[in-house]
Design a protein around this motif. Sequence first.
Motif, PDB file in Angstrom:
ATOM      1  N   HIS A  29       0.634  -1.179  -0.146  1.00 14.01           N
ATOM      2  CA  HIS A  29       0.142   0.049  -0.137  1.00 14.01           C
ATOM      3  C   HIS A  29       0.794   1.266  -0.132  1.00 14.01           C
ATOM      4  N   ASN A  30       2.023   1.038  -0.045  1.00 17.76           N
ATOM      5  CA  ASN A  30       2.774   2.444  -0.032  1.00 17.76           C
ATOM      6  C   ASN A  30       4.119   2.208  -0.869  1.00 17.76           C
ATOM      7  N   ILE A  31       3.987   1.823  -2.047  1.00 16.26           N
ATOM      8  CA  ILE A  31       5.072   1.638  -3.234  1.00 16.26           C
ATOM      9  C   ILE A  31       5.305   3.208  -3.734  1.00 16.26           C
ATOM     10  N   PRO A  32       6.522   3.599  -3.637  1.00 13.12           N
ATOM     11  CA  PRO A  32       6.844   4.899  -4.203  1.00 13.12           C
ATOM     12  C   PRO A  32       6.510   5.011  -5.989  1.00 13.12           C
ATOM     13  N   ASN A  33       6.146   6.097  -6.154  1.00 10.91           N
ATOM     14  CA  ASN A  33       5.771   6.285  -7.681  1.00 10.91           C
ATOM     15  C   ASN A  33       7.312   6.734  -8.315  1.00 10.91           C
ATOM     16  N   PRO A  34       7.757   6.003  -9.065  1.00  9.40           N
ATOM     17  CA  PRO A  34       9.035   6.588  -9.931  1.00  9.40           C
ATOM     18  C   PRO A  34       8.817   7.715 -10.788  1.00  9.40           C
ATOM     19  N   CYS A  35       7.591   7.976 -10.970  1.00 11.01           N
ATOM     20  CA  CYS A  35       7.343   8.932 -12.102  1.00 11.01           C
ATOM     21  C   CYS A  35       7.029  10.270 -11.204  1.00 11.01           C
ATOM     22  N   CYS A  36       6.404  10.052 -10.191  1.00  7.47           N
ATOM     23  CA  CYS A  36       6.110  11.401  -9.402  1.00  7.47           C
ATOM     24  C   CYS A  36       6.512  11.260  -8.096  1.00  7.47           C
ATOM     25  N   PRO A  37       7.539  11.690  -7.703  1.00  4.50           N
ATOM     26  CA  PRO A  37       8.367  11.533  -6.222  1.00  4.50           C
ATOM     27  C   PRO A  37       7.084  12.114  -5.315  1.00  4.50           C
ATOM     28  N   GLY A  38       7.257  11.411  -4.006  1.00  5.37           N
ATOM     29  CA  GLY A  38       6.218  11.842  -3.219  1.00  5.37           C
ATOM     30  C   GLY A  38       4.935  11.103  -3.217  1.00  5.37           C
ATOM     31  N   ARG A  39       4.450  10.364  -4.402  1.00  2.00           N
ATOM     32  CA  ARG A  39       3.182  10.032  -4.500  1.00  2.00           C
ATOM     33  C   ARG A  39       3.453   8.371  -4.654  1.00  2.00           C
ATOM     34  N   ARG A  40       2.227   7.703  -4.260  1.00  2.00           N
ATOM     35  CA  ARG A  40       2.473   6.309  -4.335  1.00  2.00           C
ATOM     36  C   ARG A  40       1.743   5.729  -5.560  1.00  2.00           C
ATOM     37  N   TRP A  41       2.297   4.511  -5.887  1.00  2.00           N
ATOM     38  CA  TRP A  41       2.119   3.606  -6.901  1.00  2.00           C
ATOM     39  C   TRP A  41       0.882   2.603  -6.448  1.00  2.00           C
ATOM     40  N   ASP A  42      -0.373   2.689  -6.712  1.00  2.00           N
ATOM     41  CA  ASP A  42      -1.271   2.037  -6.103  1.00  2.00           C
ATOM     42  C   ASP A  42      -1.568   0.586  -6.666  1.00  2.00           C
ATOM     43  N   ARG A  43      -0.992   0.370  -7.817  1.00  2.00           N
ATOM     44  CA  ARG A  43      -1.024  -0.806  -8.615  1.00  2.00           C
ATOM     45  C   ARG A  43       0.279  -1.405  -8.923  1.00  2.00           C
ATOM     46  N   VAL A  44       0.852  -1.968  -7.881  1.00  2.00           N
ATOM     47  CA  VAL A  44       2.203  -2.393  -7.843  1.00  2.00           C
ATOM     48  C   VAL A  44       2.585  -3.325  -9.071  1.00  2.00           C
ATOM     49  N   MET A  47       1.627  -1.385 -14.998  1.00  4.77           N
ATOM     50  CA  MET A  47       2.673  -0.437 -15.955  1.00  4.77           C
ATOM     51  C   MET A  47       1.878   0.798 -15.447  1.00  4.77           C
ATOM     52  N   THR A  48       0.660   0.925 -15.121  1.00  7.88           N
ATOM     53  CA  THR A  48      -0.109   2.268 -14.804  1.00  7.88           C
ATOM     54  C   THR A  48      -0.395   2.221 -13.545  1.00  7.88           C
ATOM     55  N   THR A  49      -0.824   3.588 -13.155  1.00  7.85           N
ATOM     56  CA  THR A  49      -1.401   3.809 -11.646  1.00  7.85           C
ATOM     57  C   THR A  49      -3.005   3.537 -11.802  1.00  7.85           C
ATOM     58  N   SER A  50      -3.541   3.679 -12.968  1.00  9.33           N
ATOM     59  CA  SER A  50      -4.912   3.804 -12.989  1.00  9.33           C
ATOM     60  C   SER A  50      -5.517   3.245 -14.429  1.00  9.33           C
ATOM     61  N   GLY A  51      -6.763   2.845 -14.389  1.00  8.48           N
ATOM     62  CA  GLY A  51      -7.430   2.663 -15.822  1.00  8.48           C
ATOM     63  C   GLY A  51      -7.327   1.047 -15.850  1.00  8.48           C
ATOM     64  N   ASN A 124      10.230   1.182   5.150  1.00 10.58           N
ATOM     65  CA  ASN A 124       9.459   1.703   4.009  1.00 10.58           C
ATOM     66  C   ASN A 124      10.128   1.270   2.583  1.00 10.58           C
ATOM     67  N   ALA A 125       9.194   0.973   1.662  1.00 11.78           N
ATOM     68  CA  ALA A 125       9.595   0.616   0.251  1.00 11.78           C
ATOM     69  C   ALA A 125      10.469   2.080  -0.447  1.00 11.78           C
ATOM     70  N   ILE A 126      11.620   1.417  -0.563  1.00 10.32           N
ATOM     71  CA  ILE A 126      12.507   2.730  -1.343  1.00 10.32           C
ATOM     72  C   ILE A 126      12.446   2.781  -2.883  1.00 10.32           C
ATOM     73  N   SER A 127      11.950   1.851  -3.479  1.00 10.86           N
ATOM     74  CA  SER A 127      11.635   2.059  -5.007  1.00 10.86           C
ATOM     75  C   SER A 127      10.680   1.110  -5.482  1.00 10.86           C
ATOM     76  N   HIS A 128      10.395   0.834  -6.759  1.00 10.40           N
ATOM     77  CA  HIS A 128       9.148   0.307  -7.564  1.00 10.40           C
ATOM     78  C   HIS A 128       9.852  -0.982  -7.832  1.00 10.40           C
ATOM     79  N   PRO A 129       9.385  -2.176  -7.574  1.00  6.94           N
ATOM     80  CA  PRO A 129       9.940  -3.349  -7.811  1.00  6.94           C
ATOM     81  C   PRO A 129       9.649  -3.958  -9.180  1.00  6.94           C
TER      82      PRO A 129
END
Length: 149
Positions: A29-44, A47-51, A124-129
């Motif tokens: 529930h707390n994966i860093p978003n590599p494209c938008c620092p400070g945001r989370r990537w909810d769909r680990v 390839m996309t955060t939504s849709g 905390n997660a430090i980057s996106h796997p």
Amino acid sequence: MVLTAVLGCLLVTVAHAMPQYRDIILNGHNIPNPCCPGRRWDRVGHMTTSGRAMPLNDFGSDFAANGRRFTEELCLADSDGDGMKNGLELGLVTNRFSLATLCKFIGMYPQAINFLRIRGHLGNAISHPGICDQRGAQSNCQPPSQCGC
């Protein structure tokens, strides 16, 4: 018409069930978003955060290949090829036990995520796997240019 309604209900059920995978992935529930620092990537695993649900990223493909379980093998893998093992990217702390030991423990006891956090072995997660985002000496990758923010 009835068939359409039944298929629609099934699709909604499947799409709704996917977020539960975040509960069985370290810091899911707390994966860093590599494209938008400070945001989370909810769909680990995607390839996309939504849709739409597809396409899967490399971590999502590995997760599916491991029976949709966070296994010892998945923990020790480097799904995105950025030079960092998934377990480290997702926050395992290796100051007392090795990554291999912690991943083996997770593989044996998948429900142990909260135990690891309480004991100080999960930070905390430090980057996106699943999206190559490391910029270190071992890495030749950058986040996708259009991954959305």
